[in-house]
Design a protein around this motif. Structure first.
Motif, PDB file in Angstrom:
ATOM      1  N   UNK A 146       0.909  -1.604   0.321  1.00 42.22           N
ATOM      2  CA  UNK A 146       0.089  -0.008   0.064  1.00 42.22           C
ATOM      3  C   UNK A 146       0.865   1.321   0.430  1.00 42.22           C
ATOM      4  N   UNK A 147       1.295   0.851  -1.020  1.00 44.16           N
ATOM      5  CA  UNK A 147       2.394   2.609  -0.953  1.00 44.16           C
ATOM      6  C   UNK A 147       1.848   3.119  -1.607  1.00 44.16           C
ATOM      7  N   UNK A 148       2.000   4.686  -2.250  1.00 45.48           N
ATOM      8  CA  UNK A 148       1.228   5.322  -3.029  1.00 45.48           C
ATOM      9  C   UNK A 148       0.673   4.792  -4.576  1.00 45.48           C
ATOM     10  N   UNK A 149       1.130   3.875  -4.862  1.00 45.39           N
ATOM     11  CA  UNK A 149       0.908   3.235  -6.112  1.00 45.39           C
ATOM     12  C   UNK A 149      -0.115   2.304  -6.022  1.00 45.39           C
ATOM     13  N   UNK A 188       4.855  14.327  -1.709  1.00 51.87           N
ATOM     14  CA  UNK A 188       5.765  15.482  -1.105  1.00 51.87           C
ATOM     15  C   UNK A 188       5.849  14.537   0.300  1.00 51.87           C
ATOM     16  N   UNK A 189       5.173  13.470   0.515  1.00 50.38           N
ATOM     17  CA  UNK A 189       5.221  13.129   2.462  1.00 50.38           C
ATOM     18  C   UNK A 189       5.722  11.573   2.400  1.00 50.38           C
ATOM     19  N   UNK A 190       5.825  10.264   1.050  1.00 48.96           N
ATOM     20  CA  UNK A 190       6.467   9.264   1.557  1.00 48.96           C
ATOM     21  C   UNK A 190       7.525   9.514   1.771  1.00 48.96           C
ATOM     22  N   UNK A 191       8.914   9.867   1.579  1.00 48.54           N
ATOM     23  CA  UNK A 191       9.734   9.768   1.779  1.00 48.54           C
ATOM     24  C   UNK A 191      10.241   9.615   3.125  1.00 48.54           C
ATOM     25  N   UNK A 192       9.276  10.290   3.815  1.00 50.27           N
ATOM     26  CA  UNK A 192       9.827  10.484   5.270  1.00 50.27           C
ATOM     27  C   UNK A 192       8.658   9.882   6.242  1.00 50.27           C
ATOM     28  N   UNK A 193       7.848   9.563   6.027  1.00 49.28           N
ATOM     29  CA  UNK A 193       6.555   8.989   6.761  1.00 49.28           C
ATOM     30  C   UNK A 193       7.490   7.365   6.717  1.00 49.28           C
TER      31      UNK A 193
END
Length: 316
Positions: A146-149, A188-193
């Motif tokens: 359940x990543x962004x894709x 914009x958030x995914x790399x920080x979560x």
């Protein structure tokens, strides 16, 4: 007794055991009583999972159990394997957990100590994440993501919520706007979560209480995802409770008692989790009760999407 059950019992050396069908949703689940102990035999829906995905689920459940979580642990067969195919049906056996679910979705929560319960759910969720981060999945480990894709891409894990056939023209426009704006925000958030293995379905039915002990069950939907997705699942299903703000605080406090997590995007994930249900039900429209559930899923997502877009100064 059907042939797959009978063959499974032989594979696990449980010939002659007493069996009783107890669940028939994604899987057929049988309670098996053998030599004074109870087990859960699962016969999996054909085509729903690959052998590799089921083997991986069992490996993770085993790691969680060894890490001290109260979860069903896979039981090796007579040949030492966790998974077999019996008469074309994938089968596994798990330890049986006593106790009862803490509640049922759609019904009033009847727990006496509601705050304590939700604190405990948050704590156990965080323990699961912590144990998972300390564990190294074996070679060949395969679960969906359940990543962004997987949430907002062309082929989301649980279907394209913006293509639900019951949507009105206005709802479809709203859901498409939601998809575009949420995708831009998540990019914009995914790399920080915080991201890793998650349960993905910690609703009331999948948390069992045995006295003061909380047990997590039903890892069918587990995979890789943002850890906020797990928190969002529990919170979404309790938003209609009159003391929801207190329950929300309790879940978060329980989680933070074990590990740190950035909560700034939690409301976004509650919205995304709601949207997944509107996609998930598309292939289940013929099941009993699905019409009412579908309208409930759409209605909840509609309200959350309108609030989300309005908060960005956009016209829903």
């Amino acid at each position: 007794m059907n042939a797959a059950v009978e063959k499974s019992l032989r594979l696990w050396g449980m010939q002659g055991a007493e069996t009783r069908l107890v669940a028939t949703r994604e899987n057929q689940v049988y309670r098996v009583d053998h030599q004074g102990r109870a087990y859960a035999l699962r016969l999996h829906r054909p085509g729903y999972r690959t052998d590799a995905e089921l083997w991986s689920e069992l490996q993770w459940m085993n790691a969680a159990a060894e890490g001290g979580l109260h979860v069903p642990a896979p039981v090796p067969s007579a040949s030492g394997e966790f998974l077999h195919v019996a008469d074309g049906i994938q089968a596994d056996v798990l330890t049986w957990l006593s106790g009862a679910p803490v509640g049922k979705t759609g019904e009033d929560l009847a727990a006496a100590d509601r705050i304590g319960l939700f604190y405990g759910i948050g704590r156990e969720m965080a323990r699961l994440h912590a144990v998972s981060d300390r564990w190294t999945p074996p070679a060949g480990f395969s679960r969906w993501s359940w990543d962004r894709e997987g949430l907002l891409g062309e082929t989301p894990v649980w279907g394209c919520f913006w293509e639900n056939p019951s949507l009105t023209k206005e709802d479809r426009a709203l859901f498409l706007a939601l998809r575009n704006e949420a995708d831009a925000e998540l990019q914009g958030l995914e790399g920080k979560l915080d991201y890793g293995l998650i349960h993905a379905d910690l609703v009331r039915e999948n948390v069992m209480a045995d006295g003061n002990k909380l047990q997590l069950i039903d890892f069918d939907d587990s995979g890789f995802g943002f850890r906020l997705f797990d928190l969002a699942t529990t919170l979404l299903k309790n938003m209609r409770e009159t003391d929801y703000p207190a329950l929300r605080d309790a879940v978060i406090a329980g989680y933070l008692s074990v590990r740190v997590i950035d909560l700034s995007a939690l409301d976004l994930f509650i919205l995304l989790r709601s949207a997944t249900y509107a996609g998930w039900i598309i292939t289940r429209m013929d099941e009993p009760g699905s019409k009412a559930r579908n309208q409930r899923f759409i209605g909840t997502t509609r309200v959350l999407a309108q609030n989300f877009l309005s908060g960005k100064g956009l016209q829903p």
